[in-house]
Scaffold this active site. Structure first.
Site, mmCIF file in Angstrom:
data_model
loop_
_atom_site.group_PDB
_atom_site.id
_atom_site.type_symbol
_atom_site.label_atom_id
_atom_site.label_comp_id
_atom_site.label_asym_id
_atom_site.label_seq_id
_atom_site.Cartn_x
_atom_site.Cartn_y
_atom_site.Cartn_z
ATOM 1 N N HIS A 9 0.838 -1.203 0.000
ATOM 2 C CA HIS A 9 0.000 0.000 0.000
ATOM 3 C C HIS A 9 0.882 1.266 0.000
ATOM 4 C CE1 HIS A 9 -2.695 -2.916 2.310
ATOM 5 N NE2 HIS A 9 -3.441 -2.602 1.273
ATOM 6 N N GLY A 50 -2.652 -1.589 -7.230
ATOM 7 C CA GLY A 50 -1.527 -2.514 -7.359
ATOM 8 C C GLY A 50 -1.794 -3.559 -8.435
HETATM 9 P P1 AMP Z 1 -6.450 -3.779 -0.402
HETATM 10 O O1 AMP Z 1 -6.279 -2.976 0.852
HETATM 11 O O2 AMP Z 1 -6.074 -5.206 -0.261
HETATM 12 O O3 AMP Z 1 -7.804 -3.553 -1.042
HETATM 13 O O4 AMP Z 1 -5.406 -3.182 -1.438
HETATM 14 C C1 AMP Z 1 -5.405 -1.823 -1.754
HETATM 15 C C2 AMP Z 1 -4.500 -1.620 -2.950
HETATM 16 O O5 AMP Z 1 -3.180 -2.029 -2.632
HETATM 17 C C3 AMP Z 1 -4.957 -2.437 -4.170
HETATM 18 O O6 AMP Z 1 -4.829 -1.621 -5.330
HETATM 19 C C4 AMP Z 1 -3.960 -3.561 -4.185
HETATM 20 O O7 AMP Z 1 -3.728 -4.085 -5.480
HETATM 21 C C5 AMP Z 1 -2.709 -2.870 -3.671
HETATM 22 N N1 AMP Z 1 -1.758 -3.854 -3.135
HETATM 23 C C6 AMP Z 1 -2.021 -4.846 -2.259
HETATM 24 N N2 AMP Z 1 -0.923 -5.599 -2.062
HETATM 25 C C7 AMP Z 1 0.049 -5.073 -2.853
HETATM 26 C C8 AMP Z 1 1.419 -5.417 -3.085
HETATM 27 N N3 AMP Z 1 2.005 -6.444 -2.493
HETATM 28 N N4 AMP Z 1 2.116 -4.649 -3.960
HETATM 29 C C9 AMP Z 1 1.526 -3.598 -4.584
HETATM 30 N N5 AMP Z 1 0.250 -3.225 -4.391
HETATM 31 C C10 AMP Z 1 -0.485 -3.955 -3.534
#
Ligand code: AMP
Length: 291
Positions: free
Chosen positions: A37, A147
């Protein structure tokens, strides 16, 4: 750093920033923030000011048997991380602010939402597309950062932004990984120690696929078989899917001749983890691998 709870306040803050000619950036998250994030936040800060991070555990993207109630919530630690980065505002509405009684309208990106994650998690992408459209309407960012870890999600949101003529640009950022290759994920916190060790198999499977293609393999089935073999050798892993799909249509490919994703979804106990690699043919005939 401001914590904004209401839609009216968030809209007003963004309207003011836009009126001053500033470039507004948004990083949508469900909290439980990790370096993945934070990499999106840093990228947003290079290109935008102000940057808003939304923290909203969106109930409509969880299935009835999924982990909404036990999804990790680490509010104080999240705020500290964002404060340390110098984020301008955190938008953290209550579910009732986003979905008041009588809420009826949803967005469905046809054809991209039913396969892969959509097949295993019916309704998931309808929930994601709807909440992201609402966040884009509320925050009115010039750029919104996602991401590639969730590659299907990013593809669906780009399609939605194009189809609905949204003013926000959807920017897709690289995957941040642990030293053993495991992609950072809020759900990694659910893994028992032995499952955490086993989960490195996701990256090993992608790496084996890369080696096969670098040696000349262009047949998708051959590459999929290599990934399967690596995953099947890990007793704690149970594969949901391991597929090669076209990067635009997300349809299965037979030969690797256009940009495509190797996409993995694998269970470790009750925890389902995702990973992927973007494969892009170069003019030289070689492939570029983004892991
Ligand atoms: P989430 O909180 O899981 O909904 O993720 C929020 C954002 O963070 C989304 O756009 C995910 O794709 C991105 N994200 C989660 N894990 C990663 C990672 N390991 N590397 C890059 N972006 C990430």
């Amino acid at each position: 750093m401001e914590t904004i709870r209401t839609i009216a306040w968030m809209k007003e803050a963004s309207r003011k920033a836009r009126g001053e000619g500033r470039i507004v950036g948004l990083v949508p998250t469900m909290g439980a923030l990790h370096e993945g994030h934070l990499s999106l936040v840093r990228r947003a800060q290079q290109e935008c000011s102000p940057v808003t991070v939304s923290i909203f555990v969106n109930p409509t993207q969880f299935g009835p048997k999924e982990d909404l109630a036990k999804y990790p919530r680490t509010w104080e630690a999240d705020l500290q991380k964002l404060e340390a980065l110098g984020v301008d505002s955190v938008f953290a509405p209550e579910p009732s602010e986003i979905y008041p009684g009588g809420f009826r309208t949803t967005v469905h990106v046809e054809g991209l939402s039913e396969r892969l994650e959509g097949r295993s998690r019916p309704g998931h992408f309808r929930g994601v597309s709807t909440v992201v459209l609402k966040l884009l309407e509320i925050v009115q960012p010039h750029m919104a950062y996602f991401g590639r870890k969730d590659a299907q999600q990013a593809r669906i949101l780009q399609q939605m932004a194009a189809d609905l003529n949204l003013d926000s640009e959807i920017i897709v950022c690289p995957i941040v990984r642990e030293p053993d290759g495991l992609a950072l994920s809020s759900r990694n916190a659910y893994l028992k120690p032995e499952e955490r060790r086993a989960a490195a198999v996701l990256h090993r499977a992608l790496d084996a696929a890369r080696t096969e293609m670098a040696a000349g393999a262009r047949d998708a089935l051959q590459v999929q078989t290599v990934m399967r073999r690596v995953l099947d050798a890990e007793p704690l892993a149970s594969t949901d899917y391991a597929e090669l799909v076209d990067a635009e249509t997300l349809e299965p490919v037979t030969r690797i001749s256009r940009p495509c994703y190797a996409l993995l979804a694998v269970f470790f106990g009750g925890t389902r983890l995702l990973d992927n690699m973007l494969i892009t043919p170069q003019e030289s005939g070689e492939l570029r691998f983004d892991l």
